[in-house]
Design an enzyme around this catalytic site. Structure first.
Site, PDB file in Angstrom:
ATOM      1  N   LEU A   1       0.815  -1.224   0.000  1.00 20.66           N
ATOM      2  CA  LEU A   1       0.000   0.000   0.000  1.00 20.66           C
ATOM      3  C   LEU A   1       0.841   1.264   0.000  1.00 20.66           C
ATOM      4  O   LEU A   1       0.294   2.355  -0.197  1.00 20.66           O
ATOM      5  CB  LEU A   1      -0.926   0.033   1.234  1.00 20.66           C
TER       6      LEU A   1
ATOM      7  N   ALA B   1       2.607   4.414  -0.826  1.00 13.49           N
ATOM      8  CA  ALA B   1       2.524   5.255  -2.023  1.00 13.49           C
ATOM      9  C   ALA B   1       2.452   6.715  -1.614  1.00 13.49           C
ATOM     10  O   ALA B   1       2.111   7.042  -0.482  1.00 13.49           O
ATOM     11  CB  ALA B   1       1.273   4.903  -2.833  1.00 13.49           C
TER      12      ALA B   1
ATOM     13  N   THR C   1       8.464   6.875  -5.479  1.00 12.86           N
ATOM     14  CA  THR C   1       7.873   5.851  -4.598  1.00 12.86           C
ATOM     15  C   THR C   1       6.952   4.911  -5.367  1.00 12.86           C
ATOM     16  O   THR C   1       7.064   3.685  -5.265  1.00 12.86           O
ATOM     17  CB  THR C   1       7.100   6.521  -3.442  1.00 12.86           C
TER      18      THR C   1
ATOM     19  N   THR D   1      -5.611   2.086  -7.758  1.00 12.24           N
ATOM     20  CA  THR D   1      -6.724   3.037  -7.751  1.00 12.24           C
ATOM     21  C   THR D   1      -7.529   2.993  -9.047  1.00 12.24           C
ATOM     22  O   THR D   1      -6.998   2.646 -10.113  1.00 12.24           O
ATOM     23  CB  THR D   1      -6.161   4.470  -7.548  1.00 12.24           C
ATOM     24  N   ASP D   2      -8.784   3.420  -8.955  1.00 11.94           N
ATOM     25  CA  ASP D   2      -9.612   3.546 -10.165  1.00 11.94           C
ATOM     26  C   ASP D   2      -9.141   4.705 -11.047  1.00 11.94           C
ATOM     27  O   ASP D   2      -9.536   4.803 -12.212  1.00 11.94           O
ATOM     28  CB  ASP D   2     -11.095   3.722  -9.799  1.00 11.94           C
TER      29      ASP D   2
ATOM     30  N   TYR E   1      -0.246  11.556 -10.296  1.00 18.44           N
ATOM     31  CA  TYR E   1      -0.526  10.443  -9.355  1.00 18.44           C
ATOM     32  C   TYR E   1      -1.079   9.244 -10.117  1.00 18.44           C
ATOM     33  O   TYR E   1      -0.573   8.116  -9.978  1.00 18.44           O
ATOM     34  CB  TYR E   1      -1.525  10.905  -8.284  1.00 18.44           C
TER      35      TYR E   1
ATOM     36  N   LYS F   1       0.583   5.465 -10.642  1.00 22.99           N
ATOM     37  CA  LYS F   1      -0.075   4.220 -10.220  1.00 22.99           C
ATOM     38  C   LYS F   1      -0.286   3.310 -11.442  1.00 22.99           C
ATOM     39  O   LYS F   1      -0.139   2.091 -11.347  1.00 22.99           O
ATOM     40  CB  LYS F   1      -1.410   4.509  -9.527  1.00 22.99           C
TER      41      LYS F   1
ATOM     42  N   TYR G   1     -13.720  22.559  -5.330  1.00 22.82           N
ATOM     43  CA  TYR G   1     -13.063  22.885  -6.601  1.00 22.82           C
ATOM     44  C   TYR G   1     -14.109  22.985  -7.720  1.00 22.82           C
ATOM     45  O   TYR G   1     -14.973  22.109  -7.857  1.00 22.82           O
ATOM     46  CB  TYR G   1     -12.062  21.798  -6.995  1.00 22.82           C
TER      47      TYR G   1
ATOM     48  N   HIS H   1      -8.926  17.980 -13.722  1.00 24.65           N
ATOM     49  CA  HIS H   1      -9.799  17.362 -12.703  1.00 24.65           C
ATOM     50  C   HIS H   1     -10.722  16.320 -13.346  1.00 24.65           C
ATOM     51  O   HIS H   1     -11.601  16.664 -14.131  1.00 24.65           O
ATOM     52  CB  HIS H   1     -10.628  18.482 -12.064  1.00 24.65           C
TER      53      HIS H   1
HETATM   54  P1  NAD Z   1      -1.684   7.410   2.582  1.00 29.70           P
HETATM   55  O1  NAD Z   1      -1.042   8.529   1.842  1.00 29.70           O
HETATM   56  O2  NAD Z   1      -2.582   7.703   3.731  1.00 29.70           O
HETATM   57  O3  NAD Z   1      -0.564   6.411   3.140  1.00 29.70           O
HETATM   58  C1  NAD Z   1       0.541   6.015   2.375  1.00 29.70           C
HETATM   59  C2  NAD Z   1       1.602   5.484   3.327  1.00 29.70           C
HETATM   60  O4  NAD Z   1       2.755   5.100   2.526  1.00 29.70           O
HETATM   61  C3  NAD Z   1       2.101   6.539   4.326  1.00 29.70           C
HETATM   62  O5  NAD Z   1       2.109   6.000   5.631  1.00 29.70           O
HETATM   63  C4  NAD Z   1       3.524   6.851   3.865  1.00 29.70           C
HETATM   64  O6  NAD Z   1       4.404   7.191   4.927  1.00 29.70           O
HETATM   65  C5  NAD Z   1       3.924   5.550   3.192  1.00 29.70           C
HETATM   66  N1  NAD Z   1       4.987   5.748   2.200  1.00 29.70           N
HETATM   67  C6  NAD Z   1       5.074   6.721   1.256  1.00 29.70           C
HETATM   68  N2  NAD Z   1       6.217   6.594   0.556  1.00 29.70           N
HETATM   69  C7  NAD Z   1       6.865   5.505   1.068  1.00 29.70           C
HETATM   70  C8  NAD Z   1       8.087   4.868   0.757  1.00 29.70           C
HETATM   71  N3  NAD Z   1       8.882   5.311  -0.231  1.00 29.70           N
HETATM   72  N4  NAD Z   1       8.447   3.766   1.467  1.00 29.70           N
HETATM   73  C9  NAD Z   1       7.649   3.310   2.471  1.00 29.70           C
HETATM   74  N5  NAD Z   1       6.476   3.892   2.812  1.00 29.70           N
HETATM   75  C10 NAD Z   1       6.093   4.977   2.117  1.00 29.70           C
HETATM   76  O7  NAD Z   1      -2.434   6.547   1.475  1.00 29.70           O
HETATM   77  P2  NAD Z   1      -3.734   5.643   1.607  1.00 29.70           P
HETATM   78  O8  NAD Z   1      -4.915   6.480   1.351  1.00 29.70           O
HETATM   79  O9  NAD Z   1      -3.641   4.845   2.829  1.00 29.70           O
HETATM   80  O10 NAD Z   1      -3.528   4.722   0.320  1.00 29.70           O
HETATM   81  C11 NAD Z   1      -2.919   3.445   0.418  1.00 29.70           C
HETATM   82  C12 NAD Z   1      -2.846   2.844  -0.978  1.00 29.70           C
HETATM   83  O11 NAD Z   1      -4.153   2.759  -1.529  1.00 29.70           O
HETATM   84  C13 NAD Z   1      -2.016   3.676  -1.955  1.00 29.70           C
HETATM   85  O12 NAD Z   1      -1.274   2.802  -2.757  1.00 29.70           O
HETATM   86  C14 NAD Z   1      -3.053   4.413  -2.779  1.00 29.70           C
HETATM   87  O13 NAD Z   1      -2.583   4.677  -4.079  1.00 29.70           O
HETATM   88  C15 NAD Z   1      -4.199   3.406  -2.790  1.00 29.70           C
HETATM   89  N6  NAD Z   1      -5.532   4.013  -2.943  1.00 29.70           N
HETATM   90  C16 NAD Z   1      -6.016   4.885  -2.022  1.00 29.70           C
HETATM   91  C17 NAD Z   1      -7.290   5.424  -2.183  1.00 29.70           C
HETATM   92  C18 NAD Z   1      -7.890   6.373  -1.181  1.00 29.70           C
HETATM   93  O14 NAD Z   1      -9.006   6.842  -1.386  1.00 29.70           O
HETATM   94  N7  NAD Z   1      -7.247   6.672  -0.077  1.00 29.70           N
HETATM   95  C19 NAD Z   1      -8.045   5.101  -3.300  1.00 29.70           C
HETATM   96  C20 NAD Z   1      -7.505   4.226  -4.250  1.00 29.70           C
HETATM   97  C21 NAD Z   1      -6.257   3.670  -4.036  1.00 29.70           C
HETATM   98  P1  TYD Z   2      -9.546  13.882  -2.981  1.00 28.18           P
HETATM   99  O1  TYD Z   2     -10.007  13.565  -1.603  1.00 28.18           O
HETATM  100  O2  TYD Z   2      -8.301  14.697  -3.129  1.00 28.18           O
HETATM  101  O3  TYD Z   2      -9.453  12.495  -3.767  1.00 28.18           O
HETATM  102  P2  TYD Z   2      -9.208  12.215  -5.352  1.00 28.18           P
HETATM  103  O4  TYD Z   2      -8.593  13.402  -5.970  1.00 28.18           O
HETATM  104  O5  TYD Z   2      -8.273  11.052  -5.301  1.00 28.18           O
HETATM  105  O6  TYD Z   2     -10.546  11.866  -5.914  1.00 28.18           O
HETATM  106  O7  TYD Z   2     -10.701  14.666  -3.731  1.00 28.18           O
HETATM  107  C1  TYD Z   2     -11.985  14.116  -3.877  1.00 28.18           C
HETATM  108  C2  TYD Z   2     -12.794  15.079  -4.718  1.00 28.18           C
HETATM  109  O8  TYD Z   2     -12.959  16.303  -3.973  1.00 28.18           O
HETATM  110  C3  TYD Z   2     -12.111  15.477  -6.007  1.00 28.18           C
HETATM  111  O9  TYD Z   2     -13.104  15.639  -7.023  1.00 28.18           O
HETATM  112  C4  TYD Z   2     -11.478  16.828  -5.699  1.00 28.18           C
HETATM  113  C5  TYD Z   2     -12.426  17.426  -4.694  1.00 28.18           C
HETATM  114  N1  TYD Z   2     -11.840  18.340  -3.700  1.00 28.18           N
HETATM  115  C6  TYD Z   2     -12.375  19.603  -3.503  1.00 28.18           C
HETATM  116  O10 TYD Z   2     -13.368  19.997  -4.154  1.00 28.18           O
HETATM  117  N2  TYD Z   2     -11.817  20.435  -2.566  1.00 28.18           N
HETATM  118  C7  TYD Z   2     -10.730  20.059  -1.836  1.00 28.18           C
HETATM  119  O11 TYD Z   2     -10.232  20.875  -1.011  1.00 28.18           O
HETATM  120  C8  TYD Z   2     -10.188  18.749  -2.031  1.00 28.18           C
HETATM  121  C9  TYD Z   2      -9.005  18.272  -1.231  1.00 28.18           C
HETATM  122  C10 TYD Z   2     -10.773  17.909  -2.970  1.00 28.18           C
END
Ligand code: NAD
Ligand code: TYD
Length: 370
Positions: free
Chosen positions: A82, A84, A101, A133-134, A159, A163, A216, A307
């Site tokens: 995970l 990233a 990363t 991610t999607d 990003y 991915k 946004y 966006h």
């Molecule tokens: P996050 O940013 O909260 O956590 C990422 C973690 O990775 C952090 O703890 C960070 O310290 C660690 N990290 C970053 N670079 C590193 C490195 N070089 N070596 C070791 N650790 C490192 O992210 P998240 O929301 O928990 O997402 C986890 C995974 O799920 C990611 O791969 C992300 O792309 C994927 N993902 C997240 C979402 C979402 O909505 N959050 C959606 C789709 C996919």
């Molecule tokens: P975000 O949580 O950054 O996730 P992602 O870009 O991965 O979808 O944003 C979710 C949606 O919310 C995206 O359409 C961008 C919008 N957004 C705002 O409108 N205002 C904000 O301050 C942020 C952080 C996101």
């Protein structure tokens, strides 16, 4: 019993996965590797580290020597990857860390896993799950069908491109070297421990502090919200029972536009303040503390470049093959999430101190109200 490496385990989804895994498989050995970037937080894992139910290693997934040492020492049979850089706006402001990363880090981990598993003769019963991610599929129009695993890759942000590149590397390692790997592509997660740079926690915290709620563009962008507990259940099902070499989409089945999400957060906070008299003295700057609606803080601001308009996931394959379906209704999950942030003020105050303030200045100072 498995020996499990969870990379990025101190991040939002990682922490939730560690707790879910610990609860589901108490005899597995869990080793967390995390570089502890700004997005990481160990608070929720500290009790597990202290009582030795998990091991924590501060380290970078790009550090090939460290990764190999950990594989040799712990003889991992499962890898949930995970780690990233995960925030789109940061990837626009500074894409390099994303390539380092997400692409090179994933490559280092794939290469290490393959070499270590071949050397140990354990590749037959090992599995590597790459969490993606999607956003790799690009953007949908309002009436387009939801993303399938076979949808073409059309990443639009640095990003998403990083991915997508990492997904391609995983596929290449499966096809070329026979690495026993799987990929999940999920939609936007929400829930406890999410970093306040992301939409839902950012809006909750800004509302509590009486700060503008920066939507946004016109706020018509649609995301398919997935509760992190449903995501973690899907990850555990896929790593154990998914077909090797396959991709599984994970979605919440909860498409909402950003205007509606922010409106729901405001309404839920208004109701919470109206029914719980202890909130107003704790958060006096919140409009709801003086009987006004949090909606008064909504501000439409300069859009994010490139966006994506809409994401939606078709998760039929996951349900058909593994029987896994999301169970958290969005309104319920959002309510639980808001309550979690109300109950964990210390956590988000700590996370939003220091460097977080510099990020808020960088990302929002150029966005004018539109
Ligand atoms: P996050 O940013 O909260 O956590 C990422 C973690 O990775 C952090 O703890 C960070 O310290 C660690 N990290 C970053 N670079 C590193 C490195 N070089 N070596 C070791 N650790 C490192 O992210 P998240 O929301 O928990 O997402 C986890 C995974 O799920 C990611 O791969 C992300 O792309 C994927 N993902 C997240 C979402 C979402 O909505 N959050 C959606 C789709 C996919
Ligand atoms: P975000 O949580 O950054 O996730 P992602 O870009 O991965 O979808 O944003 C979710 C949606 O919310 C995206 O359409 C961008 C919008 N957004 C705002 O409108 N205002 C904000 O301050 C942020 C952080 C996101």
């Amino acid at each position: 019993m498995q020996s499990v490496l969870i990379t990025g385990g101190a991040g939002f989804i990682g922490q939730n996965l560690v707790h879910a895994w610990r609860a589901a498989e108490p005899s597995d050995r869990l080793v967390i590797v995390d570089a502890m970037t700004y997005a990481a937080n160990l608070r929720s894992l500290e009790p597990l580290i202290a009582d030795r139910s998990i091991s924590f290693v501060k380290g970078d997934i790009k550090d090939a020597a460290l990764m190999r040492r950990l594989f040799d020492e712990h003889k991992f049979t499962r890898v949930a990857h995970l780690a990233a850089e995960s925030h789109v706006d940061r990837s626009i402001a500074d894409p390099e860390a994303f390539l380092q990363t997400n692409v090179l880090g994933t490559f280092t981990l794939l290469k290490t896993a393959l070499e270590a598993w071949l050397a140990a003769g354990t590749i037959e019963h090992s599995r590597f799950l790459h969490v993606s991610t999607d956003e790799v599929y690009g953007s949908l129009g309002p009436s387009d069908p939801a993303f399938l695993e076979s949808s073409p890759y059309r990443p639009n942000s640095p990003y998403a491109a990083s991915k997508a590149a990492s997904d391609h590397l995983v596929r290449a390692y499966v096809e070329t070297y026979g690495l026993p790997a799987l990929i999940t592509n999920c939609s936007n997660n929400y829930g406890s421990y999410q970093h306040p740079e992301k939409l839902i926690p950012l809006m909750i915290i800004h509302a509590l502090e009486g700060k503008p709620l920066p939507i946004y563009g016109d706020g018509s962008n649609v995301r398919d919200w997935l509760h992190v507990s449903d995501h973690c259940a899907a990850l555990m099902a896929v790593i154990e029972r998914g077909r090797l070499g396959e991709t599984y989409n994970v979605g919440g089945g909860n498409e909402r536009n950003n205007r509606d999400v922010v409106g729901l957060i405001c309404d839920a906070l208004d109701r919470a303040f109206a029914t719980d008299a202890s909130l107003a003295p704790r958060f006096p700057s919140c409009p709801a503390a003086s009987g006004k609606s949090c909606r008064s803080l909504i501000s439409f601001v300069t859009d994010r470049p490139g966006h994506d308009h809409r994401y939606a996931i078709d998760a039929t394959k996951l349900a058909r093959e593994l029987g896994n379906r999301c169970s958290v209704n969005f309104e319920d999950g959002l309510g639980q999430t808001i309550n979690w942030y109300l109950d964990h003020e210390d956590w988000w105050r700590e996370v939003t101190s220091g460097a977080y303030k510099a990020w808020i200045d960088k990302n929002y100072s150029f966005r004018i109200a539109v």
